[in-house]
Design a protein around this motif. Structure first.
Motif, PDB file in Angstrom:
ATOM      1  N   UNK A  49      -3.826  33.617   7.907  1.00 31.31           N
ATOM      2  CA  UNK A  49      -3.698  34.600   8.994  1.00 31.31           C
ATOM      3  C   UNK A  49      -4.385  34.087  10.252  1.00 31.31           C
ATOM      4  N   UNK A  50      -4.035  32.872  10.616  1.00 26.83           N
ATOM      5  CA  UNK A  50      -4.702  32.180  11.715  1.00 26.83           C
ATOM      6  C   UNK A  50      -3.719  31.870  12.832  1.00 26.83           C
ATOM      7  N   UNK A  51      -4.214  31.832  14.055  1.00 30.10           N
ATOM      8  CA  UNK A  51      -3.398  31.410  15.174  1.00 30.10           C
ATOM      9  C   UNK A  51      -3.003  29.947  14.998  1.00 30.10           C
ATOM     10  N   UNK A  52      -1.749  29.580  15.262  1.00 29.97           N
ATOM     11  CA  UNK A  52      -1.331  28.171  15.144  1.00 29.97           C
ATOM     12  C   UNK A  52      -2.182  27.241  16.009  1.00 29.97           C
ATOM     13  N   UNK A  53      -2.552  27.704  17.206  1.00 32.01           N
ATOM     14  CA  UNK A  53      -3.368  26.873  18.095  1.00 32.01           C
ATOM     15  C   UNK A  53      -4.734  26.585  17.489  1.00 32.01           C
ATOM     16  N   UNK A  54      -5.237  27.504  16.700  1.00 33.90           N
ATOM     17  CA  UNK A  54      -6.525  27.298  16.015  1.00 33.90           C
ATOM     18  C   UNK A  54      -6.403  26.175  14.995  1.00 33.90           C
ATOM     19  N   UNK A  55      -5.238  26.079  14.358  1.00 34.11           N
ATOM     20  CA  UNK A  55      -4.994  25.020  13.371  1.00 34.11           C
ATOM     21  C   UNK A  55      -4.812  23.667  14.044  1.00 34.11           C
ATOM     22  N   UNK A  56      -3.953  23.626  15.060  1.00 33.20           N
ATOM     23  CA  UNK A  56      -3.657  22.352  15.707  1.00 33.20           C
ATOM     24  C   UNK A  56      -4.879  21.760  16.402  1.00 33.20           C
ATOM     25  N   UNK A  61      -4.612  15.367  13.422  1.00 39.85           N
ATOM     26  CA  UNK A  61      -3.972  14.239  12.741  1.00 39.85           C
ATOM     27  C   UNK A  61      -3.225  14.646  11.471  1.00 39.85           C
ATOM     28  N   UNK A  62      -3.024  15.934  11.268  1.00 37.89           N
ATOM     29  CA  UNK A  62      -2.420  16.406  10.021  1.00 37.89           C
ATOM     30  C   UNK A  62      -0.902  16.527  10.084  1.00 37.89           C
ATOM     31  N   UNK A  63      -0.305  16.268  11.248  1.00 35.34           N
ATOM     32  CA  UNK A  63       1.154  16.376  11.405  1.00 35.34           C
ATOM     33  C   UNK A  63       1.650  17.760  10.969  1.00 35.34           C
TER      34      UNK A  63
END
Length: 204
Positions: A49-56, A61-63
């Motif tokens: 339940x996280x914002x995509x920008x928080x992940x990227x 480097x995780x593609x």
């Protein structure tokens, strides 16, 4: 204030990082009950339940956008690895301090896993008890709603208590509103006041 409608943002706890990295490992090995071609970014964003920008921002480097799921066994064959994933998930949930958010995130992940599993069973033509599944979701939603109500009630009582304490402190620090005993007053002629009132009564 936590809002369940808004994706999570902010810093990563160590427990969440450990759980996230293990999810990525099983995603890459194809050992999760997920649909083929599901993007890694979409999966992590939903399950955490996280914002995509928080992940990227954290996983440059995780593609995330180019890596897709390809099912192998679609389940974790090693019992110890399955138990470890469950332990890391529980550790992540317990690391969330706010009780309502903690309960809601736990319910959210359970619902996501069940949705993925139900979709996988449908693809493989495996029957499952859908009515019981929906009933369990309804029960969990009721528990979450009750927890939110209790949390709001506790916060209201806390705010009222603080307001009463502030009012009491202000009353002690300031003179009275109607009668200020700290300043001298001229004596009032009550006989004159009573005769004035009687005169007004007769005039009426």
């Amino acid at each position: 204030v936590y809002d369940p409608a808004v994706p999570r943002a902010g810093k990563w706890a160590e427990e969440e990082i450990a759980f996230r990295d293990t999810l990525v490992t099983h995603f890459v090995s194809g050992s999760l009950p997920l649909p083929n071609e599901l993007k890694l970014c979409e999966f992590l964003s939903k399950i955490l339940k996280s914002k995509p920008s928080r992940l990227t921002k954290k996983m440059k480097k995780a593609n995330l956008s180019t890596r897709h799921f390809v099912g192998n066994s679609s389940y974790i064959e090693d019992d110890e690895l399955a138990k470890e994933l469950s332990r890391l998930e529980l550790s992540f949930v317990n690391s969330i301090v706010e009780p309502v958010e903690r309960s809601e995130i736990k319910f959210h992940m359970q619902r996501e896993w069940r949705d993925y599993l139900a979709a996988r069973c449908t693809i493989l033509n495996i029957r499952f008890e859908g009515a019981e599944w929906l009933k369990s979701i309804e029960n969990m939603e009721n528990r979450i709603a009750l927890a939110r109500t209790r949390d709001r009630s506790v916060k209201r009582r806390l705010m009222m208590g603080r307001a009463i304490e502030a009012d009491a402190g202000a009353a002690e620090a300031t003179p009275g509103v109607f009668i200020d005993n700290s300043q001298p007053h001229d004596e009032m002629d009550f006989d004159f006041l009573a005769s004035a009132i009687e005169t007004n009564d007769y005039d009426d």
